[in-house]
Design an enzyme around this catalytic site. Sequence first.
Site, mmCIF file in Angstrom:
data_model
loop_
_atom_site.group_PDB
_atom_site.id
_atom_site.type_symbol
_atom_site.label_atom_id
_atom_site.label_comp_id
_atom_site.label_asym_id
_atom_site.label_seq_id
_atom_site.Cartn_x
_atom_site.Cartn_y
_atom_site.Cartn_z
ATOM 1 N N HIS A 56 5.144 49.027 30.782
ATOM 2 C CA HIS A 56 4.593 47.776 32.317
ATOM 3 C C HIS A 56 4.176 48.422 33.234
ATOM 4 C CE1 HIS A 56 5.216 46.042 27.844
ATOM 5 N NE2 HIS A 56 5.136 45.008 27.985
ATOM 6 N N GLY A 93 -1.595 47.755 30.121
ATOM 7 C CA GLY A 93 -2.021 46.764 29.271
ATOM 8 C C GLY A 93 -1.593 45.715 29.245
ATOM 9 N N HIS A 94 -0.929 45.210 29.940
ATOM 10 C CA HIS A 94 -0.314 43.476 30.607
ATOM 11 C C HIS A 94 -0.792 43.375 31.532
ATOM 12 C CE1 HIS A 94 2.019 40.085 30.449
ATOM 13 N NE2 HIS A 94 3.057 40.555 29.670
ATOM 14 N N GLU A 121 2.174 37.976 18.869
ATOM 15 C CA GLU A 121 2.565 36.924 20.369
ATOM 16 C C GLU A 121 0.713 36.024 21.098
ATOM 17 O OE1 GLU A 121 6.802 38.163 22.071
ATOM 18 O OE2 GLU A 121 5.255 39.951 22.456
ATOM 19 N N GLU A 147 5.423 30.429 22.795
ATOM 20 C CA GLU A 147 5.978 31.253 24.345
ATOM 21 C C GLU A 147 5.906 30.484 25.150
ATOM 22 O OE1 GLU A 147 5.805 35.591 24.674
ATOM 23 O OE2 GLU A 147 6.452 35.303 26.458
ATOM 24 N N CYS A 195 6.606 31.588 28.417
ATOM 25 C CA CYS A 195 6.031 32.420 29.326
ATOM 26 C C CYS A 195 4.176 32.022 29.259
ATOM 27 C CB CYS A 195 5.875 33.613 29.464
ATOM 28 S SG CYS A 195 6.726 34.349 30.142
ATOM 29 N N CYS A 217 11.290 37.928 29.943
ATOM 30 C CA CYS A 217 10.547 37.242 30.440
ATOM 31 C C CYS A 217 10.532 36.009 31.072
ATOM 32 C CB CYS A 217 9.049 37.821 29.983
ATOM 33 S SG CYS A 217 8.637 37.346 28.667
ATOM 34 N N CYS A 218 10.639 34.719 29.691
ATOM 35 C CA CYS A 218 10.719 33.877 29.753
ATOM 36 C C CYS A 218 11.510 32.633 31.698
ATOM 37 C CB CYS A 218 10.835 32.895 28.579
ATOM 38 S SG CYS A 218 9.463 33.290 27.441
#
Lengths: 647, 647
Positions: B132, B183-184, B311, B327, B329, B410-411
Amino acid sequence: MTDSTPRSAAIPSKHVNITGGYWGERQTVNRERTIPAIYQQLEKTGQLEALNLKRSHPNTRSVIYMFWDSDIGKWLEAVGYSLESHPDPELEKLTDDVIDRMAGAQQADGYLNTYFSVLEPENRFRNLRDWHELYNAGHLMEGAVAYSRATGKPKAQQILARFADLIDATFGPEDHQKHGYCGHPEIEMGLVRLYQATGEKRYLNLAKYFIDERGQPNPHYFDVEAAARGDDPSKFWAKTYHYCQAHAPIREQAGATGHSVRACYLYGGVADIAAETQDETLVAASKRFWDDLTEHQMYITGGLGPAHANEGFTFAYDFPNESAYAETCASIALVFWAQRMFRLDPHSRYIDVMERALYNGVMSGVSAQGDQFFYANPLASYPYVNPYEHWSGIGTPRHYRRSDWFFCACCPPNLSRLVASVGGYFYAVSGATVYAQLYNSSSAQLQVNGSAVTLEQHTDYPWNGDVHWAVRVEQTTEFDLALRIPDWCRDFQIAVNGSPMTPEPVNGYAHLRRRWSNGDEVRLSLVMPVERMMAHPEVRQDAGTIALQRGPVVYCLEEMENGSRLANVTIPREARLNPASAPNLFGGVSTISGDALRVEPANWGSGLYHPQSRVQPTPSPFTFQAIPYAFWANREPGEMRVWLREA
Amino acid sequence: MTDSTPRSAAIPSKHVNITGGYWGERQTVNRERTIPAIYQQLEKTGQLEALNLKRSHPNTRSVIYMFWDSDIGKWLEAVGYSLESHPDPELEKLTDDVIDRMAGAQQADGYLNTYFSVLEPENRFRNLRDWHELYNAGHLMEGAVAYSRATGKPKAQQILARFADLIDATFGPEDHQKHGYCGHPEIEMGLVRLYQATGEKRYLNLAKYFIDERGQPNPHYFDVEAAARGDDPSKFWAKTYHYCQAHAPIREQAGATGHSVRACYLYGGVADIAAETQDETLVAASKRFWDDLTEHQMYITGGLGPAHANEGFTFAYDFPNESAYAETCASIALVFWAQRMFRLDPHSRYIDVMERALYNGVMSGVSAQGDQFFYANPLASYPYVNPYEHWSGIGTPRHYRRSDWFFCACCPPNLSRLVASVGGYFYAVSGATVYAQLYNSSSAQLQVNGSAVTLEQHTDYPWNGDVHWAVRVEQTTEFDLALRIPDWCRDFQIAVNGSPMTPEPVNGYAHLRRRWSNGDEVRLSLVMPVERMMAHPEVRQDAGTIALQRGPVVYCLEEMENGSRLANVTIPREARLNPASAPNLFGGVSTISGDALRVEPANWGSGLYHPQSRVQPTPSPFTFQAIPYAFWANREPGEMRVWLREA
């Protein structure tokens, strides 16, 4: 034993000649298509060839899986049962060759396991928790016993007896023995069968040892062997030993848990030992597991184990439909277990469950043509959705369909051996009582109190509730013919030689005790309406829905006759529901047609969500056609649904 | 651009002072509880400490995860926005110290990533597909820009500009550069923010390069870099590059697919580049993704991505409720993207979706107290069931509840930065048009055609549809006040200085174009009945059910007021449905009460399945109480359900 009733004995399939009807058709398909198809797969995968492999002659094709031998055992068993009623010299020759290979694969000390002999001889009996050594052995024992009994050739059984002797020497309470048991139960039933075939009590005692030792703590055997391998027991992938029913000693386990096939094989073994040893603590445990499973954890199809993650049980009243795992083997194991429960407790409730499983969750496991198989048996199906993985949404619609074979192919030969031996579930005898359990055209040779009795049965069951018997005796013989009145039946008539009889059922059986003369005729008429079945109010997934059942058969709607969007189909409370004969469908089945509505909003337009007032739902009537659930996915791919919304 | 309308600009949160109401309450909780709670977690996990670690000074506590830096970036951003309206010298000092640590962690060449700098410097930029690095960089850029803008201290932004320069030198079309992308996705939006803050066009070009290059075949960058690492690209765990939206060049992608957060971050970046570069092919792609997502793949809560396995997205109309991943996010990313879509296409439909996500699927992600968080946001909840794993049935009932923190957290900081900046979503200006987007008590300072305009807004929205503005101008100023008429609203009134106005909404906005004088008053009354919402007829999981919505708020039933077995609750078609104010619940919300039936079979007794005729279902009336979905799981654990069966 809480009473002095002798344990009943099932009449083995060898003595029950199926003469037609539902099981006649299924056995023909099994013999002509399924048994050969499985043999071809065993060849194609290299499973049979693996028997020829030697440690010193590695073969590039030898990617042997550790559960391979069990498939051979189950196929062997299916062949044995099939040969009882349908001699087939060519098949027998083929099978003798397989047995010769088994003899060749057997090690000098009696050990027999292709995986460990060829690939990891140093790891023999080092991981009972995860590997399937004793499980494979148990299936081979069952297969060998069936084949030797059917053919009169002792070789197969002798091979497995030698292996059983090695296992018996290896496992046990002595200090020099391993105090273990298999993570995947099966050998318990296999050893009892070998004991019954040979009279060798050591095999029974070993089975009992495995049952008694299972789940004993301080130290737990799986912890001990993990540590001996250098593994951390707390890293067990399934998290707890509930997965393999080894979380507590059997007699202290509260209910059915974990991997559903392991569970039912184990419980079958427990019931075997309970019956053979008169151990009341095991009888009590067996009943506790049975009640928990059938009251809380069984799909209406007799499917078991909703979850893919553990291939097993989750919690009470949890019955997801689309993602139902409900492994074919689990329903098969339930049939085995039910028969053993009846031996402990002669009550029809065990056979009611057996019948539910057989006609639904078991037989859905095989295609009408007999050469494709389901592993998981969902109760609703949509394009893109399969019970193994919810995340499957890329590309064109993929429908969940039967497969030719599986990486772990336990279900196909398991189903085949059950169909081949299904006649063995039709009758049981206990003293002077003959229990008629499952109804199908057949001719059964029984021994009742020393007298030979032949029961000729004619019926179109399960499509029709009329069953007719002709009694054949050489001289008048007194016995009690106990006819099972299934739980689904609320009205029935019985006549003997044309005279109505009105026995009040006891424990689910209408008893006809009399001196029977040759040619006596019995008629049983089970009134078989279409029933709107409901699930327990705790079953959140089935709230507001009904399932159609007629007799023991559960029905479903498929897209082919009923269009798509089956979630929007509702069945009005007062709907007309008519059974109909469909002689050309799947070799002859009954269907159900009736009134339904398709309730879809009018004027939906675009958008995912709208106020109801803007898109008034409008019901359009149509006539639905339901087919027996077991026969779904045999035609064009499409939606399927068992539980239907009520209007 | 297809027309000559200038791109609109959102009024940043700095100029929108929230003075109370829903977002006033949520911002207070965010400032007083959430931001400190996140800081404590960043300390506790060692995430902040990781900034101090040097390759040469390994620290035993340094189990650094590769996405850690992004949490710091988002927390920094939340702090920046919060300081705009609520100066806090102590918090600023704390944050300056974090920025000093970032400066210390930055490598000589500008590289900044705790994981790779400390643990694997040799693997820098070697696996863009799975690691990431650029994602972390993007979040740090957004955080640094927000903090530097809020405090006027350039240091944070300078650190990230140096890192951006390194990335810009590393990636690009030149032969000596890597032709890759993350990729993200995330860095695309981060670079655009950095460009907007610095005016440095290289950052914009680099973001465009990442967008243009993504998914280009022959060779595919992820294949190339996998091979360079010695990995087999076909062994990619997620099977296809749909997972990371790199299965095809952006302009050729058909719809929303894969991991839902990656998707919406990417689409937000695409919309940014489309707006900044006037690239019509990207505008078209953006609209295509938007339409696919909002027409086929969005929960009524604004939740995205039904499946845990990826996800993300599965297939059209697939909305499992209990297992909904949805999710937090992803709903947050949808808000970001919606704002950018409006910039491309000034239509209220983007803001309608933004509002749906905000009040439901975003805010369900945080507890009423502000210190616990949901990652997944299911739409129905039962004991034993959680959206991560169906197999969870051992032991006592386990309810799905919010957590203090997550392994991949992350959230929480994502939600915090959105709440802290939510005022930035209230208004947008385009030429002489002021779009009023979200309604909340606030005071906004705008520049319209060179004139300063202050809009004082008072409202109890979303609990009440009445919104009042007082216009403050130094001299009469002509502009068009465009009031959003939400998609949920079917009747509204507008008055200016007490005089009714009847503008016909255009693209979802009622335009009030006039010369505004100081003290002019505007009243907007959005009629806000309780709506029975239905889902598209293809949504099989919601067939026969309704969801209650009032204004933009989706409601749910919890066990606390309504008992258990919520699957058996039905809402009659003609049920009375009354909103009520609940000033003491969660700081003041509206609830809905109404007529319901609990439909359970009478006389069920034992057994899992019975014919309906034997267990007549009996409806018992009761009065239900529904609470806003976003506030569920804040009290006693119990069942929850959004979609309710109709009687």
